[in-house]
Design a protein around this motif. Structure first.
Motif, mmCIF file in Angstrom:
data_model
loop_
_atom_site.group_PDB
_atom_site.id
_atom_site.type_symbol
_atom_site.label_atom_id
_atom_site.label_comp_id
_atom_site.label_asym_id
_atom_site.label_seq_id
_atom_site.Cartn_x
_atom_site.Cartn_y
_atom_site.Cartn_z
ATOM 1 N N LYS A 113 0.841 -1.196 0.000
ATOM 2 C CA LYS A 113 0.000 0.000 0.000
ATOM 3 C C LYS A 113 0.879 1.251 0.000
ATOM 4 O O LYS A 113 2.069 1.175 0.275
ATOM 5 C CB LYS A 113 -0.926 -0.004 1.223
ATOM 6 N N ARG A 114 0.267 2.419 -0.302
ATOM 7 C CA ARG A 114 0.977 3.689 -0.324
ATOM 8 C C ARG A 114 0.323 4.677 0.635
ATOM 9 O O ARG A 114 -0.904 4.692 0.800
ATOM 10 C CB ARG A 114 1.014 4.278 -1.736
ATOM 11 N N LEU A 115 1.121 5.547 1.232
ATOM 12 C CA LEU A 115 0.650 6.541 2.191
ATOM 13 C C LEU A 115 0.154 7.788 1.445
ATOM 14 O O LEU A 115 0.757 8.204 0.454
ATOM 15 C CB LEU A 115 1.780 6.922 3.140
ATOM 16 N N THR A 116 -0.932 8.416 1.934
ATOM 17 C CA THR A 116 -1.456 9.643 1.331
ATOM 18 C C THR A 116 -0.693 10.863 1.868
ATOM 19 O O THR A 116 0.053 10.767 2.849
ATOM 20 C CB THR A 116 -2.946 9.816 1.650
ATOM 21 N N LYS A 117 -0.911 12.035 1.243
ATOM 22 C CA LYS A 117 -0.282 13.275 1.723
ATOM 23 C C LYS A 117 -0.756 13.613 3.134
ATOM 24 O O LYS A 117 0.025 14.064 3.972
ATOM 25 C CB LYS A 117 -0.595 14.419 0.759
ATOM 26 N N ARG A 118 -2.035 13.430 3.392
ATOM 27 C CA ARG A 118 -2.563 13.669 4.744
ATOM 28 C C ARG A 118 -1.913 12.718 5.744
ATOM 29 O O ARG A 118 -1.593 13.113 6.871
ATOM 30 C CB ARG A 118 -4.079 13.491 4.757
ATOM 31 N N GLY A 119 -1.694 11.484 5.322
ATOM 32 C CA GLY A 119 -1.022 10.518 6.189
ATOM 33 C C GLY A 119 0.384 10.966 6.557
ATOM 34 O O GLY A 119 0.823 10.796 7.696
ATOM 35 N N TRP A 120 1.100 11.555 5.600
ATOM 36 C CA TRP A 120 2.452 12.066 5.872
ATOM 37 C C TRP A 120 2.423 13.200 6.892
ATOM 38 O O TRP A 120 3.299 13.291 7.767
ATOM 39 C CB TRP A 120 3.095 12.555 4.577
ATOM 40 N N VAL A 121 1.429 14.094 6.781
ATOM 41 C CA VAL A 121 1.317 15.219 7.731
ATOM 42 C C VAL A 121 1.112 14.699 9.147
ATOM 43 O O VAL A 121 1.783 15.136 10.099
ATOM 44 C CB VAL A 121 0.156 16.155 7.331
ATOM 45 N N TYR A 122 0.175 13.763 9.318
ATOM 46 C CA TYR A 122 -0.061 13.170 10.633
ATOM 47 C C TYR A 122 1.197 12.483 11.156
ATOM 48 O O TYR A 122 1.537 12.580 12.348
ATOM 49 C CB TYR A 122 -1.207 12.153 10.565
ATOM 50 N N TYR A 167 2.852 -0.573 4.177
ATOM 51 C CA TYR A 167 3.040 0.665 3.431
ATOM 52 C C TYR A 167 4.481 0.764 2.928
ATOM 53 O O TYR A 167 5.437 0.568 3.686
ATOM 54 C CB TYR A 167 2.731 1.882 4.305
ATOM 55 N N ALA A 168 4.653 1.118 1.660
ATOM 56 C CA ALA A 168 5.991 1.248 1.075
ATOM 57 C C ALA A 168 6.781 2.367 1.745
ATOM 58 O O ALA A 168 8.015 2.313 1.822
ATOM 59 C CB ALA A 168 5.882 1.514 -0.430
ATOM 60 N N GLU A 169 6.085 3.399 2.263
ATOM 61 C CA GLU A 169 6.766 4.552 2.860
ATOM 62 C C GLU A 169 7.481 4.220 4.159
ATOM 63 O O GLU A 169 8.223 5.065 4.686
ATOM 64 C CB GLU A 169 5.759 5.682 3.090
ATOM 65 N N GLN A 170 7.260 3.030 4.690
ATOM 66 C CA GLN A 170 8.028 2.613 5.866
ATOM 67 C C GLN A 170 9.522 2.765 5.618
ATOM 68 O O GLN A 170 10.294 3.080 6.528
ATOM 69 C CB GLN A 170 7.734 1.152 6.193
#
Length: 229
Positions: A113-122, A167-170
């Protein structure tokens, strides 16, 4: 076991294994440090490949690393591995087993899965607050290098949660964690002494793997999206 491994993965594992074994004999590094380093490298390369088997090696690595960190008064690292990472390995085994991919893309086991922009802010807000608060706790209990220790621990927890959720952003967080952890062990060994140089090699290997992991999981995510179209 190595049937679907790339040349990079094989060379990476062989190179850092040789370095670890050399340090073990040349500088009389601890056997526990060698076991922790080797099991940790197998764990992270299997994570980068999306393989559920990573958790078996993770159980060994987290248990041994927690003990080593405690012996150097790195209480944040010790608590992170003993109280969080170790039980999470069993949770990860269950969660990844429940979310196996239904197609074969580069031999991975789970969907990405991929993280959203809002997810990055949080994520950034939670990380900043957590680092400040945990540093205060480590300072209160007499920990060493508390700012580095706190940042490494908090980012590790968030990265581990992203890993459990696939999530790939890990991997962006693991890159930061590995840089911090290398700095932490360099400072610790220079100020306290000790011969656990395998810890620096292990985290250096983790850093190389995390960069590769980000690349590989991003590619897997795109491949899985294309497959589902």
């Amino acid at each position: 076991m190595f049937r679907d491994w790339t040349r990079f993965e094989k060379v990476w594992l062989l190179l850092f294994t040789i370095i670890n074994i050399y340090l073990f004999y040349a500088f009389q590094d601890s056997l526990l440090g060698l076991i922790s380093s080797l099991s940790g490298m197998l764990c992270v390369v299997l994570v980068a490949k999306g393989k559920i088997a990573n958790y078996y090696f993770g159980i060994v690595q987290t248990a041994t690393y927690a003990y080593i960190s405690y012996s150097y008064s790195l209480y944040g690292e010790a608590m992170l591995n003993g109280l969080f990472y170790l039980p999470v390995q069993f949770i990860g085994l269950y969660m990844w087993s429940k979310n196996r991919t239904q197609q074969s893309v580069k031999g991975e086991d789970v969907s990405v899965k991929r993280l959203t922009k809002r997810g990055w802010v949080y994520l950034i807000i939670i990380a900043a607050v957590g680092i400040v608060l945990y540093a205060e706790l480590l300072h209160y209990i007499g920990g060493q290098a508390v700012r580095l220790d706190s940042a490494a621990v908090v980012l590790s927890i968030i990265a581990q949660i992203l890993m459990l959720k696939r999530y790939a952003e890990q991997w962006a967080l693991w890159i930061a964690v590995n840089v911090l952890s290398i700095s932490l062990w360099v400072v610790t060994l220079l100020t306290q002494g000790g011969n656990d140089f395998n810890m620096i090699v292990m985290w250096s290997a983790f850093l190389v793997n995390s960069i590769y992991g980000y690349y590989n999981w991003t590619k897997l995510s795109k491949a899985q999206e294309a497959y589902n179209l």
